[in-house]
Design a protein around this motif. Sequence first.
Motif, PDB file in Angstrom:
ATOM      1  N   GLY A 287       0.568  -1.258   0.113  1.00 35.80           N
ATOM      2  CA  GLY A 287       0.009  -0.093   0.132  1.00 35.80           C
ATOM      3  C   GLY A 287       0.791   1.174  -0.062  1.00 35.80           C
ATOM      4  O   GLY A 287       0.390   2.362   0.325  1.00 35.80           O
ATOM      5  N   ILE A 288       2.128   1.233  -0.313  1.00 38.45           N
ATOM      6  CA  ILE A 288       2.831   2.512  -0.374  1.00 38.45           C
ATOM      7  C   ILE A 288       3.184   2.957  -1.799  1.00 38.45           C
ATOM      8  O   ILE A 288       3.398   2.373  -2.854  1.00 38.45           O
ATOM      9  N   PRO A 289       2.557   4.438  -1.739  1.00 35.82           N
ATOM     10  CA  PRO A 289       2.443   4.964  -3.123  1.00 35.82           C
ATOM     11  C   PRO A 289       3.884   5.252  -3.441  1.00 35.82           C
ATOM     12  O   PRO A 289       4.821   5.823  -2.860  1.00 35.82           O
ATOM     13  N   TYR A 290       4.440   4.945  -4.838  1.00 38.97           N
ATOM     14  CA  TYR A 290       5.709   5.221  -5.344  1.00 38.97           C
ATOM     15  C   TYR A 290       5.676   5.697  -6.809  1.00 38.97           C
ATOM     16  O   TYR A 290       4.799   5.612  -7.396  1.00 38.97           O
ATOM     17  N   LEU A 291       6.714   6.492  -6.884  1.00 40.26           N
ATOM     18  CA  LEU A 291       6.890   7.163  -8.459  1.00 40.26           C
ATOM     19  C   LEU A 291       6.918   6.101  -9.263  1.00 40.26           C
ATOM     20  O   LEU A 291       7.813   4.931  -9.267  1.00 40.26           O
ATOM     21  N   ALA A 292       6.289   6.129 -10.716  1.00 38.55           N
ATOM     22  CA  ALA A 292       6.154   5.065 -11.553  1.00 38.55           C
ATOM     23  C   ALA A 292       7.685   4.616 -11.764  1.00 38.55           C
ATOM     24  O   ALA A 292       8.479   5.684 -12.138  1.00 38.55           O
ATOM     25  N   THR A 293       8.065   3.493 -12.187  1.00 38.12           N
ATOM     26  CA  THR A 293       9.354   3.244 -12.187  1.00 38.12           C
ATOM     27  C   THR A 293      10.073   3.642 -13.563  1.00 38.12           C
ATOM     28  O   THR A 293      11.162   4.347 -13.517  1.00 38.12           O
ATOM     29  N   GLU A 294       9.378   3.752 -14.795  1.00 37.12           N
ATOM     30  CA  GLU A 294       9.872   4.580 -15.836  1.00 37.12           C
ATOM     31  C   GLU A 294      10.198   5.801 -15.649  1.00 37.12           C
ATOM     32  O   GLU A 294      10.966   6.705 -16.091  1.00 37.12           O
ATOM     33  N   VAL A 295       9.365   6.572 -14.844  1.00 40.23           N
ATOM     34  CA  VAL A 295       9.426   8.202 -14.536  1.00 40.23           C
ATOM     35  C   VAL A 295      10.605   8.535 -13.536  1.00 40.23           C
ATOM     36  O   VAL A 295      11.433   9.188 -13.834  1.00 40.23           O
ATOM     37  N   GLN A 296      10.837   7.329 -12.606  1.00 38.64           N
ATOM     38  CA  GLN A 296      12.056   7.301 -11.629  1.00 38.64           C
ATOM     39  C   GLN A 296      13.151   7.123 -12.550  1.00 38.64           C
ATOM     40  O   GLN A 296      14.182   7.940 -12.234  1.00 38.64           O
ATOM     41  N   LEU A 297      13.283   6.296 -13.130  1.00 35.29           N
ATOM     42  CA  LEU A 297      14.435   5.945 -14.082  1.00 35.29           C
ATOM     43  C   LEU A 297      14.674   7.238 -15.033  1.00 35.29           C
ATOM     44  O   LEU A 297      16.039   7.510 -15.253  1.00 35.29           O
ATOM     45  N   PHE A 298      13.891   7.643 -15.685  1.00 30.38           N
ATOM     46  CA  PHE A 298      13.927   9.048 -16.562  1.00 30.38           C
ATOM     47  C   PHE A 298      14.787   9.936 -15.316  1.00 30.38           C
ATOM     48  O   PHE A 298      15.893  10.791 -16.044  1.00 30.38           O
ATOM     49  N   ALA A 299      14.323  10.194 -14.378  1.00 30.05           N
ATOM     50  CA  ALA A 299      14.712  11.323 -13.450  1.00 30.05           C
ATOM     51  C   ALA A 299      16.323  10.796 -13.093  1.00 30.05           C
ATOM     52  O   ALA A 299      17.449  11.569 -13.179  1.00 30.05           O
ATOM     53  N   LYS A 300      16.591   9.686 -13.023  1.00 32.50           N
ATOM     54  CA  LYS A 300      17.866   9.069 -12.563  1.00 32.50           C
ATOM     55  C   LYS A 300      18.903   8.947 -13.929  1.00 32.50           C
ATOM     56  O   LYS A 300      20.135   9.074 -13.742  1.00 32.50           O
ATOM     57  N   SER A 301      18.457   9.112 -14.970  1.00 36.89           N
ATOM     58  CA  SER A 301      19.040   9.023 -16.233  1.00 36.89           C
ATOM     59  C   SER A 301      20.062  10.273 -16.692  1.00 36.89           C
ATOM     60  O   SER A 301      20.927  10.335 -17.375  1.00 36.89           O
ATOM     61  N   ARG A 302      19.775  11.456 -15.746  1.00 34.07           N
ATOM     62  CA  ARG A 302      20.428  12.778 -16.048  1.00 34.07           C
ATOM     63  C   ARG A 302      21.981  12.592 -16.030  1.00 34.07           C
ATOM     64  O   ARG A 302      22.554  13.111 -17.222  1.00 34.07           O
ATOM     65  N   ALA A 303      22.444  12.062 -15.174  1.00 33.59           N
ATOM     66  CA  ALA A 303      23.983  12.176 -14.921  1.00 33.59           C
ATOM     67  C   ALA A 303      24.018  10.744 -14.106  1.00 33.59           C
ATOM     68  O   ALA A 303      24.128  10.643 -13.022  1.00 33.59           O
ATOM     69  N   THR A 304      24.237   9.593 -14.683  1.00 32.82           N
ATOM     70  CA  THR A 304      24.177   8.293 -13.995  1.00 32.82           C
ATOM     71  C   THR A 304      25.362   8.120 -13.129  1.00 32.82           C
ATOM     72  O   THR A 304      26.284   8.101 -13.563  1.00 32.82           O
ATOM     73  N   ARG A 305      24.887   7.723 -12.039  1.00 31.94           N
ATOM     74  CA  ARG A 305      25.760   7.251 -10.977  1.00 31.94           C
ATOM     75  C   ARG A 305      25.986   5.804 -10.802  1.00 31.94           C
ATOM     76  O   ARG A 305      24.917   5.043 -11.312  1.00 31.94           O
ATOM     77  N   PRO A 306      26.699   5.093  -9.972  1.00 28.95           N
ATOM     78  CA  PRO A 306      26.915   3.675 -10.061  1.00 28.95           C
ATOM     79  C   PRO A 306      25.508   3.218  -9.442  1.00 28.95           C
ATOM     80  O   PRO A 306      25.026   2.206  -9.771  1.00 28.95           O
ATOM     81  N   LYS A 307      25.041   3.987  -8.429  1.00 28.14           N
ATOM     82  CA  LYS A 307      23.781   3.471  -7.986  1.00 28.14           C
ATOM     83  C   LYS A 307      22.576   3.474  -8.927  1.00 28.14           C
ATOM     84  O   LYS A 307      21.694   2.806  -8.798  1.00 28.14           O
ATOM     85  N   ASP A 308      22.523   4.749  -9.883  1.00 24.04           N
ATOM     86  CA  ASP A 308      21.476   4.649 -10.854  1.00 24.04           C
ATOM     87  C   ASP A 308      21.756   3.537 -11.852  1.00 24.04           C
ATOM     88  O   ASP A 308      20.639   2.953 -12.190  1.00 24.04           O
ATOM     89  N   GLU A 309      22.834   3.062 -12.237  1.00 27.34           N
ATOM     90  CA  GLU A 309      22.937   2.055 -13.017  1.00 27.34           C
ATOM     91  C   GLU A 309      22.480   0.818 -12.383  1.00 27.34           C
ATOM     92  O   GLU A 309      21.879   0.075 -12.998  1.00 27.34           O
ATOM     93  N   GLN A 310      22.997   0.747 -11.064  1.00 21.29           N
ATOM     94  CA  GLN A 310      22.472  -0.546 -10.305  1.00 21.29           C
ATOM     95  C   GLN A 310      20.821  -0.450 -10.399  1.00 21.29           C
ATOM     96  O   GLN A 310      20.095  -1.665 -10.294  1.00 21.29           O
TER      97      GLN A 310
END
Length: 190
Positions: free
Chosen positions: A136-159
């Motif tokens: 029951g926890i609301p979370y940002l849609a995965t594809e939208v969150q990945l788009f946000a992380k795509s700007r300057a990918t860090r190791p954790k974003d790649e993970q």
Amino acid sequence: MTWSPAPLSEVVTLFSRVRTPWWIAGGHAIELAVGHAFRSHADVDVLVLRRDQAAVQEALQSWEWWAADPPGTLRPWRPGEVLPPGVDDVWCRPSASAPWRIQVMLDESEGGEWVSRRNPAVRRAIDRLGAVSADGIPYLATEVQLFAKSRATRPKDEQDFTAALPVLDAAQRQWLADALGKSHPWRDRL
């Protein structure tokens, strides 16, 4: 500045008081989509639409709220103050002596659409901006969150990208590919 991220259960309890949309964001959102934890986190992020920013002060009534003024200066966010575009992050803690517990990110919207701060051409219907975990926890849609992380990918974003890829359906992959544009290295893996 010391962080001791609030557990998701505490965030849900605090934000359940408000009547506006909010979503767990960042790496925790990816883990909610994947269904299990797979890395450590330095903070916990909550996304709120800028138009609903008063909900943050409502949810965290007795807390301190600090606006991150560009280029990264923290200053107290006064009760009732409307934060303008460009002030996109708010650090929150229960008291002056407590560590930071929650980072709130403010995103833009127009009418019924979320609008990317990075590229205003990238949009999404607000009612399709998030998902809800099995518990029951609301979370940002995965594809939208990945788009946000795509700007300057860090190791954790790649993970996060690698972990989330198997749970993306065809529509989510297409949305992310379109949002990323032709030159992003993740596009070839979608």
